[in-house]
Write a protein that holds these residues in place. Sequence first.
Motif, PDB file in Angstrom:
ATOM      1  N   SER A 146       0.827  -1.200   0.000  1.00 61.21           N
ATOM      2  CA  SER A 146       0.000   0.000   0.000  1.00 61.21           C
ATOM      3  C   SER A 146       0.866   1.255   0.000  1.00 61.21           C
ATOM      4  N   LEU A 147       0.277   2.352  -0.422  1.00 60.86           N
ATOM      5  CA  LEU A 147       0.997   3.621  -0.548  1.00 60.86           C
ATOM      6  C   LEU A 147       0.132   4.731   0.023  1.00 60.86           C
ATOM      7  N   SER A 148       0.749   5.578   0.807  1.00 63.96           N
ATOM      8  CA  SER A 148       0.021   6.727   1.347  1.00 63.96           C
ATOM      9  C   SER A 148       0.886   7.976   1.276  1.00 63.96           C
ATOM     10  N   TYR A 149       0.275   9.102   1.497  1.00 63.77           N
ATOM     11  CA  TYR A 149       0.988  10.371   1.433  1.00 63.77           C
ATOM     12  C   TYR A 149       1.772  10.611   2.717  1.00 63.77           C
ATOM     13  N   ALA A 150       2.857  11.324   2.593  1.00 60.63           N
ATOM     14  CA  ALA A 150       3.632  11.707   3.770  1.00 60.63           C
ATOM     15  C   ALA A 150       2.730  12.450   4.751  1.00 60.63           C
ATOM     16  N   GLY A 151       2.896  12.129   6.021  1.00 58.11           N
ATOM     17  CA  GLY A 151       2.086  12.756   7.059  1.00 58.11           C
ATOM     18  C   GLY A 151       0.872  11.949   7.452  1.00 58.11           C
ATOM     19  N   SER A 152       0.563  10.901   6.702  1.00 56.36           N
ATOM     20  CA  SER A 152      -0.573  10.038   7.037  1.00 56.36           C
ATOM     21  C   SER A 152      -0.228   9.164   8.235  1.00 56.36           C
ATOM     22  N   SER A 153      -1.263   8.671   8.889  1.00 59.13           N
ATOM     23  CA  SER A 153      -1.056   7.743   9.991  1.00 59.13           C
ATOM     24  C   SER A 153      -0.498   6.442   9.438  1.00 59.13           C
ATOM     25  N   ILE A 154       0.673   6.077   9.881  1.00 62.08           N
ATOM     26  CA  ILE A 154       1.430   5.004   9.233  1.00 62.08           C
ATOM     27  C   ILE A 154       0.813   3.636   9.454  1.00 62.08           C
ATOM     28  N   ARG A 155       0.094   3.433  10.550  1.00 61.97           N
ATOM     29  CA  ARG A 155      -0.431   2.099  10.854  1.00 61.97           C
ATOM     30  C   ARG A 155      -1.914   1.933  10.517  1.00 61.97           C
ATOM     31  N   ASN A 156      -2.538   2.969  10.018  1.00 66.29           N
ATOM     32  CA  ASN A 156      -3.977   2.964   9.771  1.00 66.29           C
ATOM     33  C   ASN A 156      -4.262   2.668   8.305  1.00 66.29           C
ATOM     34  N   ALA A 157      -4.882   1.530   8.033  1.00 62.28           N
ATOM     35  CA  ALA A 157      -5.157   1.128   6.656  1.00 62.28           C
ATOM     36  C   ALA A 157      -6.037   2.151   5.939  1.00 62.28           C
ATOM     37  N   ASN A 158      -6.887   2.832   6.662  1.00 63.40           N
ATOM     38  CA  ASN A 158      -7.783   3.813   6.044  1.00 63.40           C
ATOM     39  C   ASN A 158      -7.053   5.030   5.496  1.00 63.40           C
ATOM     40  N   GLU A 159      -5.795   5.193   5.907  1.00 66.21           N
ATOM     41  CA  GLU A 159      -4.987   6.334   5.448  1.00 66.21           C
ATOM     42  C   GLU A 159      -4.255   6.030   4.148  1.00 66.21           C
ATOM     43  N   TYR A 160      -4.388   4.802   3.644  1.00 74.01           N
ATOM     44  CA  TYR A 160      -3.690   4.395   2.427  1.00 74.01           C
ATOM     45  C   TYR A 160      -4.675   4.346   1.261  1.00 74.01           C
ATOM     46  N   PRO A 161      -4.588   5.253   0.324  1.00 69.67           N
ATOM     47  CA  PRO A 161      -5.539   5.262  -0.793  1.00 69.67           C
ATOM     48  C   PRO A 161      -5.216   4.279  -1.913  1.00 69.67           C
ATOM     49  N   TYR A 162      -3.996   3.771  -1.926  1.00 68.28           N
ATOM     50  CA  TYR A 162      -3.585   2.903  -3.036  1.00 68.28           C
ATOM     51  C   TYR A 162      -3.164   1.537  -2.510  1.00 68.28           C
ATOM     52  N   TRP A 163      -3.651   0.488  -3.200  1.00 64.28           N
ATOM     53  CA  TRP A 163      -3.418  -0.885  -2.768  1.00 64.28           C
ATOM     54  C   TRP A 163      -3.071  -1.771  -3.947  1.00 64.28           C
ATOM     55  N   GLY A 164      -2.235  -2.777  -3.689  1.00 63.36           N
ATOM     56  CA  GLY A 164      -1.997  -3.808  -4.678  1.00 63.36           C
ATOM     57  C   GLY A 164      -3.089  -4.859  -4.614  1.00 63.36           C
ATOM     58  N   GLN A 165      -2.945  -5.875  -5.456  1.00 65.13           N
ATOM     59  CA  GLN A 165      -3.967  -6.911  -5.553  1.00 65.13           C
ATOM     60  C   GLN A 165      -3.796  -7.989  -4.499  1.00 65.13           C
ATOM     61  N   GLY A 166      -2.632  -8.013  -3.850  1.00 64.79           N
ATOM     62  CA  GLY A 166      -2.373  -8.998  -2.811  1.00 64.79           C
ATOM     63  C   GLY A 166      -1.628 -10.210  -3.334  1.00 64.79           C
ATOM     64  N   THR A 167      -0.847 -10.798  -2.457  1.00 64.00           N
ATOM     65  CA  THR A 167      -0.132 -12.034  -2.782  1.00 64.00           C
ATOM     66  C   THR A 167      -0.251 -12.981  -1.596  1.00 64.00           C
ATOM     67  N   GLN A 168      -0.526 -14.238  -1.896  1.00 62.79           N
ATOM     68  CA  GLN A 168      -0.770 -15.227  -0.843  1.00 62.79           C
ATOM     69  C   GLN A 168       0.547 -15.732  -0.266  1.00 62.79           C
ATOM     70  N   VAL A 169       0.620 -15.749   1.050  1.00 60.74           N
ATOM     71  CA  VAL A 169       1.729 -16.374   1.763  1.00 60.74           C
ATOM     72  C   VAL A 169       1.140 -17.469   2.645  1.00 60.74           C
ATOM     73  N   THR A 170       1.612 -18.685   2.444  1.00 64.22           N
ATOM     74  CA  THR A 170       1.144 -19.823   3.226  1.00 64.22           C
ATOM     75  C   THR A 170       2.333 -20.470   3.915  1.00 64.22           C
ATOM     76  N   VAL A 171       2.244 -20.572   5.237  1.00 66.48           N
ATOM     77  CA  VAL A 171       3.313 -21.186   6.023  1.00 66.48           C
ATOM     78  C   VAL A 171       2.760 -22.486   6.594  1.00 66.48           C
TER      79      VAL A 171
END
Length: 123
Positions: free
Chosen positions: A96-121
């Motif tokens: 995810s990508l957010s603008y400088a100054g956004s809350s770094i741990r809050n997903a709602n502050e990130y306007p841009y997202w990738g499609q996701g990649t599966q990790v299975t352990v």
Amino acid sequence: QVQLVESGGGLVQPGGSLTLSCAASGHTFSTYNMGWFRQAPGKEREFVAAQAWGGSRYYHDSVKGRFTISRDNAKNTVYLQMNSLKPEDTAVYYCSLSYAGSSIRNANEYPYWGQGTQVTVSS
């Protein structure tokens, strides 16, 4: 429009390692934060790690000492090195990508997202 494309997920045994990559393209920004979140089945999306535009790194307590986030600004790419993987790390991982100054741990502050990649352990 910013596009984020993750790669590097897969199946790994407990104790193993994986490196995720996320390449940003499109209208990128000179000052932005890049983060990784994950979502396991039946659970909410949670913060994993982020690197602010100034270089500071942030981690969820559950991955401190095992995961390392890094970025190559020249390539508009962020990486997540994951070591000592545990079954509870199994999830879809999102860049995810957010603008400088956004809350770094809050997903709602990130306007841009990738499609996701599966990790299975799993063994």
